[in-house]
Design a protein around this motif. Sequence first.
Motif, PDB file in Angstrom:
ATOM      1  N   TYR A  60       0.838  -1.192   0.000  1.00  0.00           N
ATOM      2  CA  TYR A  60       0.000   0.000   0.000  1.00  0.00           C
ATOM      3  C   TYR A  60       0.878   1.249   0.000  1.00  0.00           C
ATOM      4  CZ  TYR A  60      -3.731  -3.186   1.346  1.00  0.00           C
ATOM      5  OH  TYR A  60      -4.641  -4.201   1.377  1.00  0.00           O
ATOM      6  N   THR A  61       0.337   2.295  -0.597  1.00  0.00           N
ATOM      7  CA  THR A  61       1.029   3.579  -0.624  1.00  0.00           C
ATOM      8  C   THR A  61       0.029   4.669  -0.270  1.00  0.00           C
ATOM      9  OG1 THR A  61       2.452   2.791  -2.409  1.00  0.00           O
ATOM     10  CG2 THR A  61       2.399   5.158  -2.036  1.00  0.00           C
ATOM     11  N   VAL A  62       0.415   5.560   0.635  1.00  0.00           N
ATOM     12  CA  VAL A  62      -0.382   6.753   0.903  1.00  0.00           C
ATOM     13  C   VAL A  62      -0.052   7.718  -0.223  1.00  0.00           C
ATOM     14  CG1 VAL A  62      -0.842   8.637   2.507  1.00  0.00           C
ATOM     15  CG2 VAL A  62      -0.333   6.358   3.391  1.00  0.00           C
ATOM     16  N   LEU A  63      -1.077   8.148  -0.973  1.00  0.00           N
ATOM     17  CA  LEU A  63      -0.863   8.874  -2.214  1.00  0.00           C
ATOM     18  C   LEU A  63      -0.363  10.293  -2.052  1.00  0.00           C
ATOM     19  CD1 LEU A  63      -3.911   7.617  -4.274  1.00  0.00           C
ATOM     20  CD2 LEU A  63      -1.538   6.877  -4.394  1.00  0.00           C
ATOM     21  N   THR A  64      -0.527  10.897  -0.925  1.00  0.00           N
ATOM     22  CA  THR A  64      -0.083  12.278  -0.775  1.00  0.00           C
ATOM     23  C   THR A  64       0.715  12.424   0.503  1.00  0.00           C
ATOM     24  OG1 THR A  64      -0.788  14.567  -0.586  1.00  0.00           O
ATOM     25  CG2 THR A  64      -2.285  12.935   0.278  1.00  0.00           C
ATOM     26  N   SER A  65       1.715  13.265   0.442  1.00  0.00           N
ATOM     27  CA  SER A  65       2.504  13.519   1.652  1.00  0.00           C
ATOM     28  C   SER A  65       1.976  14.735   2.390  1.00  0.00           C
ATOM     29  CB  SER A  65       3.969  13.730   1.275  1.00  0.00           C
ATOM     30  OG  SER A  65       4.082  14.868   0.447  1.00  0.00           O
ATOM     31  N   ARG A  66       0.898  15.310   1.889  1.00  0.00           N
ATOM     32  CA  ARG A  66       0.368  16.533   2.489  1.00  0.00           C
ATOM     33  C   ARG A  66      -0.855  16.259   3.364  1.00  0.00           C
ATOM     34  NH1 ARG A  66       1.696  21.105  -1.754  1.00  0.00           N
ATOM     35  NH2 ARG A  66       3.507  20.121  -2.622  1.00  0.00           N
ATOM     36  N   PHE A  67      -1.080  15.027   3.691  1.00  0.00           N
ATOM     37  CA  PHE A  67      -2.206  14.661   4.543  1.00  0.00           C
ATOM     38  C   PHE A  67      -1.715  14.624   5.978  1.00  0.00           C
ATOM     39  CE2 PHE A  67      -4.843  11.531   6.683  1.00  0.00           C
ATOM     40  CZ  PHE A  67      -6.105  11.977   6.359  1.00  0.00           C
ATOM     41  N   LEU A  68      -2.428  15.305   6.857  1.00  0.00           N
ATOM     42  CA  LEU A  68      -2.032  15.333   8.255  1.00  0.00           C
ATOM     43  C   LEU A  68      -2.889  14.378   9.072  1.00  0.00           C
ATOM     44  CD1 LEU A  68      -1.689  19.184   8.799  1.00  0.00           C
ATOM     45  CD2 LEU A  68       0.130  17.525   8.365  1.00  0.00           C
ATOM     46  N   PRO A  69      -2.291  13.695  10.000  1.00  0.00           N
ATOM     47  CA  PRO A  69      -3.090  12.845  10.878  1.00  0.00           C
ATOM     48  C   PRO A  69      -3.973  13.718  11.766  1.00  0.00           C
ATOM     49  CG  PRO A  69      -0.831  12.925  11.642  1.00  0.00           C
ATOM     50  CD  PRO A  69      -0.875  13.663  10.333  1.00  0.00           C
ATOM     51  N   PRO A  70      -5.027  13.135  12.329  1.00  0.00           N
ATOM     52  CA  PRO A  70      -5.892  13.932  13.212  1.00  0.00           C
ATOM     53  C   PRO A  70      -5.106  14.480  14.397  1.00  0.00           C
ATOM     54  CG  PRO A  70      -6.854  11.776  12.776  1.00  0.00           C
ATOM     55  CD  PRO A  70      -5.475  11.765  12.203  1.00  0.00           C
ATOM     56  N   ILE A  71      -5.476  15.681  14.780  1.00  0.00           N
ATOM     57  CA  ILE A  71      -4.864  16.319  15.939  1.00  0.00           C
ATOM     58  C   ILE A  71      -5.955  16.439  16.993  1.00  0.00           C
ATOM     59  CG2 ILE A  71      -3.699  18.376  16.806  1.00  0.00           C
ATOM     60  CD1 ILE A  71      -2.820  18.900  13.884  1.00  0.00           C
ATOM     61  N   LEU A  72      -5.675  15.999  18.170  1.00  0.00           N
ATOM     62  CA  LEU A  72      -6.666  16.024  19.232  1.00  0.00           C
ATOM     63  C   LEU A  72      -6.476  17.275  20.071  1.00  0.00           C
ATOM     64  CD1 LEU A  72      -6.396  12.271  20.244  1.00  0.00           C
ATOM     65  CD2 LEU A  72      -8.017  13.330  18.671  1.00  0.00           C
ATOM     66  N   PHE A  73      -7.465  18.175  20.014  1.00  0.00           N
ATOM     67  CA  PHE A  73      -7.426  19.413  20.778  1.00  0.00           C
ATOM     68  C   PHE A  73      -8.332  19.296  21.994  1.00  0.00           C
ATOM     69  CE2 PHE A  73      -6.709  21.147  16.411  1.00  0.00           C
ATOM     70  CZ  PHE A  73      -5.451  21.661  16.627  1.00  0.00           C
ATOM     71  N   THR A  74      -7.960  19.992  23.058  1.00  0.00           N
ATOM     72  CA  THR A  74      -8.895  20.143  24.160  1.00  0.00           C
ATOM     73  C   THR A  74      -9.953  21.147  23.716  1.00  0.00           C
ATOM     74  OG1 THR A  74      -7.740  22.011  25.169  1.00  0.00           O
ATOM     75  CG2 THR A  74      -7.048  19.785  25.858  1.00  0.00           C
ATOM     76  N   GLU A  75     -11.058  21.202  24.435  1.00  0.00           N
ATOM     77  CA  GLU A  75     -12.113  22.161  24.095  1.00  0.00           C
ATOM     78  C   GLU A  75     -11.583  23.592  24.142  1.00  0.00           C
ATOM     79  OE1 GLU A  75     -16.085  23.621  26.307  1.00  0.00           O
ATOM     80  OE2 GLU A  75     -16.074  21.486  25.806  1.00  0.00           O
ATOM     81  N   GLU A  76     -10.785  23.904  25.135  1.00  0.00           N
ATOM     82  CA  GLU A  76     -10.248  25.255  25.270  1.00  0.00           C
ATOM     83  C   GLU A  76      -9.314  25.598  24.110  1.00  0.00           C
ATOM     84  OE1 GLU A  76     -10.143  22.983  27.812  1.00  0.00           O
ATOM     85  OE2 GLU A  76     -11.823  23.841  28.950  1.00  0.00           O
ATOM     86  N   GLU A  77      -8.493  24.635  23.682  1.00  0.00           N
ATOM     87  CA  GLU A  77      -7.602  24.867  22.544  1.00  0.00           C
ATOM     88  C   GLU A  77      -8.396  25.130  21.266  1.00  0.00           C
ATOM     89  OE1 GLU A  77      -3.782  22.069  23.850  1.00  0.00           O
ATOM     90  OE2 GLU A  77      -5.462  21.195  22.750  1.00  0.00           O
ATOM     91  N   ALA A  78      -9.431  24.324  21.043  1.00  0.00           N
ATOM     92  CA  ALA A  78     -10.251  24.491  19.840  1.00  0.00           C
ATOM     93  C   ALA A  78     -10.945  25.847  19.834  1.00  0.00           C
ATOM     94  CB  ALA A  78     -11.279  23.368  19.747  1.00  0.00           C
ATOM     95  N   VAL A  79     -11.488  26.253  20.965  1.00  0.00           N
ATOM     96  CA  VAL A  79     -12.163  27.547  21.058  1.00  0.00           C
ATOM     97  C   VAL A  79     -11.161  28.676  20.812  1.00  0.00           C
ATOM     98  CG1 VAL A  79     -13.352  29.126  22.639  1.00  0.00           C
ATOM     99  CG2 VAL A  79     -14.041  26.725  22.515  1.00  0.00           C
ATOM    100  N   SER A  80      -9.955  28.552  21.367  1.00  0.00           N
ATOM    101  CA  SER A  80      -8.954  29.609  21.167  1.00  0.00           C
ATOM    102  C   SER A  80      -8.525  29.700  19.702  1.00  0.00           C
ATOM    103  CB  SER A  80      -7.743  29.392  22.074  1.00  0.00           C
ATOM    104  OG  SER A  80      -7.015  28.250  21.680  1.00  0.00           O
ATOM    105  N   ILE A  81      -8.411  28.587  19.023  1.00  0.00           N
ATOM    106  CA  ILE A  81      -8.071  28.611  17.597  1.00  0.00           C
ATOM    107  C   ILE A  81      -9.197  29.268  16.809  1.00  0.00           C
ATOM    108  CG2 ILE A  81      -7.713  27.164  15.542  1.00  0.00           C
ATOM    109  CD1 ILE A  81      -6.331  25.144  17.452  1.00  0.00           C
ATOM    110  N   PHE A  82     -10.427  28.924  17.133  1.00  0.00           N
ATOM    111  CA  PHE A  82     -11.580  29.502  16.439  1.00  0.00           C
ATOM    112  C   PHE A  82     -11.562  31.027  16.548  1.00  0.00           C
ATOM    113  CE2 PHE A  82     -15.914  31.035  16.320  1.00  0.00           C
ATOM    114  CZ  PHE A  82     -16.355  30.512  15.122  1.00  0.00           C
TER     115      PHE A  82
END
Length: 172
Positions: A60-82
Amino acid sequence: MSKAKRLLDILMFVTTKKKFTAQEIADEFHISIRTVHRYILDLSDMGLPISSEQGRHGGYTVLTSRFLPPILFTEEEAVSIFFAFQSLNYYRNLPFDTEISSVEQKLYHSLQSEAKIKVDNIRSYIAFWNPKRMIDTPFLNDVLKYSIENKNLHIQYESKSGIRKKHIRPIG
């Protein structure tokens, strides 16, 4: 180990490795080849671009090198990014403007209902306001690109003494 945790671990493994076999995943995670194939189908259904090749040297080959794995944010981190994104709305032209909007939508839709309520409540009471930037910046993307690539930028402009040419290297 839960299926979701295992899928996340395999996702991080395959996006790092890029080319792999089912046997390598089976050995790494101590699971059967059949389970590996099911997990690969699940990852493909989730949007991971995977190509398979049959035969002795297949895998198997992952077709793109620009795909990022999921990043797990806390609720506070997600709100601050928003809300960091919210402050960018006051700029007229930004590099990656479309992408910023896409990330903002993805982030909002990925929030749990309590976090969405928190974002909506804060949005109705607070605005991270900046004066509206009205100056056009049509070459900002180019300057950013040349800066990242550490290349010289050739500019031509009109001054009181006539047409001038400069060669600059943006550093930031």
